[in-house]
Design a protein around this motif. Sequence first.
Motif, PDB file in Angstrom:
ATOM      1  N   SER A 265      11.601   2.015   2.387  1.00  0.00           N
ATOM      2  CA  SER A 265      10.661   3.018   2.906  1.00  0.00           C
ATOM      3  C   SER A 265      11.397   4.258   3.393  1.00  0.00           C
ATOM      4  CB  SER A 265       9.830   2.424   4.043  1.00  0.00           C
ATOM      5  OG  SER A 265       9.126   1.290   3.629  1.00  0.00           O
ATOM      6  N   ILE A 266      12.470   4.057   4.130  1.00  0.00           N
ATOM      7  CA  ILE A 266      13.261   5.183   4.652  1.00  0.00           C
ATOM      8  C   ILE A 266      13.828   6.009   3.511  1.00  0.00           C
ATOM      9  CG2 ILE A 266      15.364   5.780   5.919  1.00  0.00           C
ATOM     10  CD1 ILE A 266      14.796   3.341   7.725  1.00  0.00           C
ATOM     11  N   CYS A 267      14.344   5.343   2.488  1.00  0.00           N
ATOM     12  CA  CYS A 267      14.962   6.046   1.356  1.00  0.00           C
ATOM     13  C   CYS A 267      13.942   6.895   0.601  1.00  0.00           C
ATOM     14  CB  CYS A 267      15.625   5.054   0.411  1.00  0.00           C
ATOM     15  SG  CYS A 267      17.085   4.232   1.082  1.00  0.00           S
ATOM     16  N   THR A 268      12.761   6.325   0.321  1.00  0.00           N
ATOM     17  CA  THR A 268      11.763   7.074  -0.443  1.00  0.00           C
ATOM     18  C   THR A 268      11.223   8.267   0.352  1.00  0.00           C
ATOM     19  OG1 THR A 268      10.096   5.464   0.303  1.00  0.00           O
ATOM     20  CG2 THR A 268      11.050   5.130  -1.862  1.00  0.00           C
ATOM     21  N   ILE A 269      11.031   8.101   1.645  1.00  0.00           N
ATOM     22  CA  ILE A 269      10.550   9.213   2.470  1.00  0.00           C
ATOM     23  C   ILE A 269      11.637  10.271   2.607  1.00  0.00           C
ATOM     24  CG2 ILE A 269       9.826   9.864   4.806  1.00  0.00           C
ATOM     25  CD1 ILE A 269       8.413   7.173   4.992  1.00  0.00           C
ATOM     26  N   TRP A 270      12.882   9.843   2.749  1.00  0.00           N
ATOM     27  CA  TRP A 270      13.996  10.796   2.886  1.00  0.00           C
ATOM     28  C   TRP A 270      14.078  11.704   1.670  1.00  0.00           C
ATOM     29  CZ3 TRP A 270      19.897   9.306   2.663  1.00  0.00           C
ATOM     30  CH2 TRP A 270      20.655  10.436   2.997  1.00  0.00           C
ATOM     31  N   ILE A 271      14.027  11.120   0.469  1.00  0.00           N
ATOM     32  CA  ILE A 271      14.087  11.950  -0.746  1.00  0.00           C
ATOM     33  C   ILE A 271      12.855  12.829  -0.840  1.00  0.00           C
ATOM     34  CG2 ILE A 271      14.197  11.917  -3.265  1.00  0.00           C
ATOM     35  CD1 ILE A 271      15.676   9.259  -3.091  1.00  0.00           C
TER      36      ILE A 271
ATOM     37  N   LEU B  26       0.843  -1.205   0.000  1.00  0.00           N
ATOM     38  CA  LEU B  26       0.000   0.000   0.000  1.00  0.00           C
ATOM     39  C   LEU B  26       0.872   1.246   0.000  1.00  0.00           C
ATOM     40  CD1 LEU B  26      -2.704   1.531   0.382  1.00  0.00           C
ATOM     41  CD2 LEU B  26      -2.421   1.194   2.850  1.00  0.00           C
ATOM     42  N   PHE B  27       1.884   1.263   0.862  1.00  0.00           N
ATOM     43  CA  PHE B  27       2.770   2.416   0.948  1.00  0.00           C
ATOM     44  C   PHE B  27       3.497   2.661  -0.375  1.00  0.00           C
ATOM     45  CE2 PHE B  27       7.150   3.906   1.703  1.00  0.00           C
ATOM     46  CZ  PHE B  27       6.877   5.179   2.179  1.00  0.00           C
ATOM     47  N   PHE B  28       4.032   1.602  -0.970  1.00  0.00           N
ATOM     48  CA  PHE B  28       4.799   1.774  -2.204  1.00  0.00           C
ATOM     49  C   PHE B  28       3.905   2.045  -3.405  1.00  0.00           C
ATOM     50  CE2 PHE B  28       7.887  -0.711   0.386  1.00  0.00           C
ATOM     51  CZ  PHE B  28       8.865   0.279   0.453  1.00  0.00           C
ATOM     52  N   SER B  29       2.655   1.629  -3.354  1.00  0.00           N
ATOM     53  CA  SER B  29       1.707   2.004  -4.409  1.00  0.00           C
ATOM     54  C   SER B  29       1.449   3.506  -4.365  1.00  0.00           C
ATOM     55  CB  SER B  29       0.390   1.236  -4.244  1.00  0.00           C
ATOM     56  OG  SER B  29       0.589  -0.140  -4.432  1.00  0.00           O
ATOM     57  N   PHE B  30       1.358   4.066  -3.154  1.00  0.00           N
ATOM     58  CA  PHE B  30       1.194   5.511  -3.032  1.00  0.00           C
ATOM     59  C   PHE B  30       2.455   6.243  -3.492  1.00  0.00           C
ATOM     60  CE2 PHE B  30      -2.604   4.562  -0.721  1.00  0.00           C
ATOM     61  CZ  PHE B  30      -3.383   5.706  -0.813  1.00  0.00           C
ATOM     62  N   CYS B  31       3.616   5.645  -3.230  1.00  0.00           N
ATOM     63  CA  CYS B  31       4.853   6.226  -3.760  1.00  0.00           C
ATOM     64  C   CYS B  31       4.834   6.227  -5.280  1.00  0.00           C
ATOM     65  CB  CYS B  31       6.066   5.428  -3.268  1.00  0.00           C
ATOM     66  SG  CYS B  31       6.369   5.548  -1.499  1.00  0.00           S
ATOM     67  N   ASN B  32       4.298   5.160  -5.860  1.00  0.00           N
ATOM     68  CA  ASN B  32       4.275   5.008  -7.315  1.00  0.00           C
ATOM     69  C   ASN B  32       3.383   6.045  -7.982  1.00  0.00           C
ATOM     70  OD1 ASN B  32       5.326   3.486  -9.507  1.00  0.00           O
ATOM     71  ND2 ASN B  32       3.365   2.458  -9.745  1.00  0.00           N
ATOM     72  N   ILE B  33       2.342   6.510  -7.275  1.00  0.00           N
ATOM     73  CA  ILE B  33       1.446   7.519  -7.851  1.00  0.00           C
ATOM     74  C   ILE B  33       1.859   8.935  -7.452  1.00  0.00           C
ATOM     75  CG2 ILE B  33      -0.460   5.884  -7.889  1.00  0.00           C
ATOM     76  CD1 ILE B  33      -1.663   7.267  -5.487  1.00  0.00           C
ATOM     77  N   SER B  34       3.070   9.062  -6.925  1.00  0.00           N
ATOM     78  CA  SER B  34       3.642  10.384  -6.591  1.00  0.00           C
ATOM     79  C   SER B  34       2.848  11.092  -5.507  1.00  0.00           C
ATOM     80  CB  SER B  34       3.730  11.259  -7.845  1.00  0.00           C
ATOM     81  OG  SER B  34       4.441  10.602  -8.854  1.00  0.00           O
ATOM     82  N   PHE B  35       2.548  10.376  -4.452  1.00  0.00           N
ATOM     83  CA  PHE B  35       1.845  10.975  -3.322  1.00  0.00           C
ATOM     84  C   PHE B  35       2.774  11.977  -2.634  1.00  0.00           C
ATOM     85  CE2 PHE B  35      -0.124  11.041   0.910  1.00  0.00           C
ATOM     86  CZ  PHE B  35      -1.467  11.144   0.563  1.00  0.00           C
ATOM     87  N   PRO B  36       2.253  13.157  -2.225  1.00  0.00           N
ATOM     88  CA  PRO B  36       3.115  14.145  -1.558  1.00  0.00           C
ATOM     89  C   PRO B  36       3.832  13.565  -0.344  1.00  0.00           C
ATOM     90  CG  PRO B  36       1.004  15.126  -2.138  1.00  0.00           C
ATOM     91  CD  PRO B  36       0.894  13.662  -2.465  1.00  0.00           C
ATOM     92  N   GLY B  37       5.119  13.897  -0.232  1.00  0.00           N
ATOM     93  CA  GLY B  37       5.947  13.359   0.837  1.00  0.00           C
ATOM     94  C   GLY B  37       6.774  12.179   0.406  1.00  0.00           C
ATOM     95  N   THR B  38       6.558  11.713  -0.832  1.00  0.00           N
ATOM     96  CA  THR B  38       7.357  10.613  -1.360  1.00  0.00           C
ATOM     97  C   THR B  38       8.305  11.131  -2.435  1.00  0.00           C
ATOM     98  OG1 THR B  38       5.720  10.026  -3.058  1.00  0.00           O
ATOM     99  CG2 THR B  38       5.495   8.987  -0.900  1.00  0.00           C
TER     100      THR B  38
ATOM    101  N   VAL C 234       8.417  14.698  -5.648  1.00  0.00           N
ATOM    102  CA  VAL C 234       9.406  15.758  -5.847  1.00  0.00           C
ATOM    103  C   VAL C 234       9.864  15.791  -7.298  1.00  0.00           C
ATOM    104  CG1 VAL C 234      11.692  16.591  -5.170  1.00  0.00           C
ATOM    105  CG2 VAL C 234      10.180  15.586  -3.461  1.00  0.00           C
ATOM    106  N   GLY C 235      10.188  14.601  -7.849  1.00  0.00           N
ATOM    107  CA  GLY C 235      10.680  14.547  -9.219  1.00  0.00           C
ATOM    108  C   GLY C 235       9.650  15.026 -10.225  1.00  0.00           C
ATOM    109  N   GLU C 236       8.419  14.540 -10.119  1.00  0.00           N
ATOM    110  CA  GLU C 236       7.394  14.917 -11.092  1.00  0.00           C
ATOM    111  C   GLU C 236       7.000  16.380 -10.945  1.00  0.00           C
ATOM    112  OE1 GLU C 236       4.113  12.247 -11.270  1.00  0.00           O
ATOM    113  OE2 GLU C 236       5.370  10.482 -11.649  1.00  0.00           O
ATOM    114  N   LEU C 237       6.969  16.900  -9.723  1.00  0.00           N
ATOM    115  CA  LEU C 237       6.647  18.311  -9.516  1.00  0.00           C
ATOM    116  C   LEU C 237       7.696  19.211 -10.173  1.00  0.00           C
ATOM    117  CD1 LEU C 237       4.872  20.466  -8.165  1.00  0.00           C
ATOM    118  CD2 LEU C 237       6.323  20.277  -6.136  1.00  0.00           C
ATOM    119  N   LEU C 238       8.973  18.881  -9.989  1.00  0.00           N
ATOM    120  CA  LEU C 238      10.036  19.684 -10.602  1.00  0.00           C
ATOM    121  C   LEU C 238       9.968  19.609 -12.128  1.00  0.00           C
ATOM    122  CD1 LEU C 238      13.044  18.850  -8.236  1.00  0.00           C
ATOM    123  CD2 LEU C 238      11.804  21.009  -8.390  1.00  0.00           C
TER     124      LEU C 238
END
Length: 494
Positions: free
Chosen positions: A463-469, A381-393, A397-401
Amino acid sequence: MLFFLNCNPILFLSILLLCGILMLIFFIPANKINYLKIFTFNISSIIFLFSLNLWINFFDNTSCFQFFNTSNIIVNSNLMYVIGLDGISLFFIILSTFLINICLLISWNSINFFLKEYLICLLFLEFCLIQVFCVLDIFLFYIFFESILIPMFLIIGIWGSRTRKIRAAFQFFLYTLIGSLFLLISIIYIYTVTGTSDLLILWFTDFSHYLQFILWIMFFFSFAVKIPMVPFHIWLPEAHAEAPTSGSVILAGILLKLGGYGFLRFSLPLFPFACIYFSPIIFLLSLIAIIYGSLTTLRQIDLKKIIAYSSISHMGFVTIGIFSLTVTGIEGSIILMLSHGLISSVMFFCIGILYDRYGTRILKYYSGFSQIMPMFIVFILFFSFCNISFPGTSSFVGELLILIGLLDTNFSLVFITLLGIVFSTSYSIWLLNRISFTSLNLKYFVYFQDISRREFFIFVIFSICTIWIGVYPKYFLNSINFSTLNLVKHLILN
């Protein structure tokens, strides 16, 4: 000992890896399974720690290449072994050493034959990747760029999971090799005309506009196959479907980034006029990749092919960011490549967990797993939200820039690109819903097991790496900024 203390840190990494490979080949017997695993993991862990040390000692406020070293390969020739790091290449080396280390943990219990040869392939692949991201000679870049094909061909063809693995290995090998032949021809021509293959010299070589067009197209074919861009993507889903989990992690996490890195390192600085001229074509192909990749993902039934086609869509964002030719867009594309390297890798790991337990990747067999594998579902669930560029992941950051960079280039492109985010949300939530909810399919499965400690540890690291970035991107952008500024200035001046 004094040699190693005074050695260039990149050279030290390379020498250490070569020593590890030689130790595996000559000194550790193939039947010592535990020794082989522990020794290789220790070598890979040391390499990763030393790559982090490169970041610690990296100066953010300069665009110059750091840890620079040059030496003759052939006496009295112009062929030089030139290495150095800037903000663009630094994080790709760290990503490579990190994911190779993770691959060893992923395959700890799943590789049951030819283990010694498998570990040698992984270390040799890591050696080639480090060289690709640090060499500043285009001829040597090509050598290491193509050398990566050898261990990947073996990993897919020997340790692949299904009967079509040989076909997938040859398809991967031939597609990427034929595409790279155009790169070799253009490198030979450049060397013939200029008398050098040193990138730092070629940056200040003024190619005519016509010659830039020809050379850019030759470089484009090679890098587009690696990314892969539509319509050069045919090899990717098949290679992912047949590769072992560690092979899919390497393919999605690192090898797909070689094309984007090639555009940044070679196409943009060497052929600036051609990059500006051909950027509309890149935008068109990238938008097709985003829409086509997302829609094709929705109709897949193989779990690995779902992530493979989604990678085509995400890499479409990357190429749009690169050819926005703005500092913000290029920085966003680099962050998105790093993010995709993490998220796609861990998604393939999730699929590998299911395949190891139940022996199938067909989606229709999986449902209601929130009842029997709750920890696994929390992470997916967490990584699926990362995959859709949920804020805080990291992906956000990459897609917004990239979108901000596109605003300065073509405002209408932003709206079309946003469709990709909508589609990525659709297939990610659809996949999550199919696996997690609805009724449990007891007709096919009678044995259930949640994630192990080793798998939990791997999930936590990702999880730590994706949240850190995602939360603190400035630590990465500070190192990237001066290199991208220098790249865009070079484009403007030329």
